[in-house]
Design a protein around this motif. Sequence first.
Motif, PDB file in Angstrom:
ATOM      1  N   UNK A 160       0.836  -1.213   0.000  1.00  0.00           N
ATOM      2  CA  UNK A 160       0.000   0.000   0.000  1.00  0.00           C
ATOM      3  C   UNK A 160       0.866   1.257   0.000  1.00  0.00           C
ATOM      4  N   UNK A 161       1.941   1.248   0.778  1.00  0.00           N
ATOM      5  CA  UNK A 161       2.834   2.412   0.829  1.00  0.00           C
ATOM      6  C   UNK A 161       3.502   2.634  -0.529  1.00  0.00           C
ATOM      7  N   UNK A 162       3.939   1.559  -1.158  1.00  0.00           N
ATOM      8  CA  UNK A 162       4.571   1.670  -2.481  1.00  0.00           C
ATOM      9  C   UNK A 162       3.585   2.269  -3.490  1.00  0.00           C
ATOM     10  N   UNK A 163       2.369   1.757  -3.495  1.00  0.00           N
ATOM     11  CA  UNK A 163       1.355   2.274  -4.421  1.00  0.00           C
ATOM     12  C   UNK A 163       0.987   3.721  -4.116  1.00  0.00           C
ATOM     13  N   UNK A 164       0.841   4.037  -2.828  1.00  0.00           N
ATOM     14  CA  UNK A 164       0.514   5.416  -2.439  1.00  0.00           C
ATOM     15  C   UNK A 164       1.619   6.379  -2.832  1.00  0.00           C
ATOM     16  N   UNK A 165       2.858   5.977  -2.564  1.00  0.00           N
ATOM     17  CA  UNK A 165       3.988   6.833  -2.907  1.00  0.00           C
ATOM     18  C   UNK A 165       4.010   7.160  -4.385  1.00  0.00           C
ATOM     19  N   UNK A 166       3.796   6.156  -5.211  1.00  0.00           N
ATOM     20  CA  UNK A 166       3.766   6.373  -6.661  1.00  0.00           C
ATOM     21  C   UNK A 166       2.630   7.310  -7.038  1.00  0.00           C
ATOM     22  N   UNK A 167       1.455   7.074  -6.493  1.00  0.00           N
ATOM     23  CA  UNK A 167       0.289   7.892  -6.802  1.00  0.00           C
ATOM     24  C   UNK A 167       0.485   9.348  -6.353  1.00  0.00           C
ATOM     25  N   UNK A 168       0.979   9.535  -5.149  1.00  0.00           N
ATOM     26  CA  UNK A 168       1.199  10.895  -4.641  1.00  0.00           C
ATOM     27  C   UNK A 168       2.267  11.598  -5.466  1.00  0.00           C
ATOM     28  N   UNK A 169       3.334  10.893  -5.788  1.00  0.00           N
ATOM     29  CA  UNK A 169       4.413  11.442  -6.608  1.00  0.00           C
ATOM     30  C   UNK A 169       3.856  11.946  -7.944  1.00  0.00           C
ATOM     31  N   UNK A 170       3.063  11.136  -8.611  1.00  0.00           N
ATOM     32  CA  UNK A 170       2.475  11.528  -9.896  1.00  0.00           C
ATOM     33  C   UNK A 170       1.552  12.729  -9.751  1.00  0.00           C
ATOM     34  N   UNK A 171       0.771  12.771  -8.683  1.00  0.00           N
ATOM     35  CA  UNK A 171      -0.145  13.901  -8.481  1.00  0.00           C
ATOM     36  C   UNK A 171       0.605  15.200  -8.168  1.00  0.00           C
ATOM     37  N   UNK A 172       1.686  15.099  -7.448  1.00  0.00           N
ATOM     38  CA  UNK A 172       2.489  16.292  -7.174  1.00  0.00           C
ATOM     39  C   UNK A 172       2.996  16.901  -8.479  1.00  0.00           C
ATOM     40  N   UNK A 173       3.536  16.068  -9.353  1.00  0.00           N
ATOM     41  CA  UNK A 173       4.072  16.587 -10.607  1.00  0.00           C
ATOM     42  C   UNK A 173       2.982  17.062 -11.544  1.00  0.00           C
ATOM     43  N   UNK A 174       1.852  16.416 -11.505  1.00  0.00           N
ATOM     44  CA  UNK A 174       0.714  16.868 -12.305  1.00  0.00           C
ATOM     45  C   UNK A 174       0.232  18.240 -11.820  1.00  0.00           C
ATOM     46  N   UNK A 175       0.200  18.433 -10.508  1.00  0.00           N
ATOM     47  CA  UNK A 175      -0.228  19.717  -9.959  1.00  0.00           C
ATOM     48  C   UNK A 175       0.753  20.828 -10.342  1.00  0.00           C
ATOM     49  N   UNK A 176       2.030  20.507 -10.396  1.00  0.00           N
ATOM     50  CA  UNK A 176       3.024  21.508 -10.804  1.00  0.00           C
ATOM     51  C   UNK A 176       2.765  21.959 -12.237  1.00  0.00           C
ATOM     52  N   UNK A 177       2.479  21.015 -13.103  1.00  0.00           N
ATOM     53  CA  UNK A 177       2.230  21.350 -14.512  1.00  0.00           C
ATOM     54  C   UNK A 177       0.982  22.208 -14.654  1.00  0.00           C
ATOM     55  N   UNK A 178      -0.058  21.902 -13.879  1.00  0.00           N
ATOM     56  CA  UNK A 178      -1.296  22.656 -13.997  1.00  0.00           C
ATOM     57  C   UNK A 178      -1.164  24.058 -13.381  1.00  0.00           C
ATOM     58  N   UNK A 179      -0.175  24.253 -12.504  1.00  0.00           N
ATOM     59  CA  UNK A 179       0.049  25.567 -11.899  1.00  0.00           C
ATOM     60  C   UNK A 179       0.978  26.445 -12.728  1.00  0.00           C
ATOM     61  N   UNK A 180       1.621  25.854 -13.752  1.00  0.00           N
ATOM     62  CA  UNK A 180       2.547  26.683 -14.542  1.00  0.00           C
ATOM     63  C   UNK A 180       1.908  27.301 -15.743  1.00  0.00           C
TER      64      UNK A 180
END
Length: 131
Positions: free
Chosen positions: A111-131
Amino acid sequence: MKRELKSREDVFLLVSSFYEKIRKDEVLGPVFNGVITDWDHHLQHLTNFWSNQLFIERGLYRGNPLAAHIEVDNAVGNTINEKHFGIWLNHWFGTLDELFTGEQVFIAKNRARNMGTNIHLHIFSARKSNS
């Protein structure tokens, strides 16, 4: 002696032992210590989260982990990267292996491995949408 991970008390031991390591880590410590002001509340909050994840204790956890991590990334100047997640996972796995044995350890790691991947992807997606 290791024991089965099977109760809320076990989850609290896991979470509190894990964050003790995180707070001292030279990479992660400054991030977590810079953002979390009430560690007692945070440990209870994450005990609720992980109890829900591992034992499906509904109703205890209230929060949005994706939004919270995007907010933390913003607070640290959008500097969270894959190294942070790797260190986090290594501490999580190490803490689980030090304290516990059994099927729930495997589930908690997965669960931690899957969550980490998901959170990581969402962080970078949020950066792109804020630029």
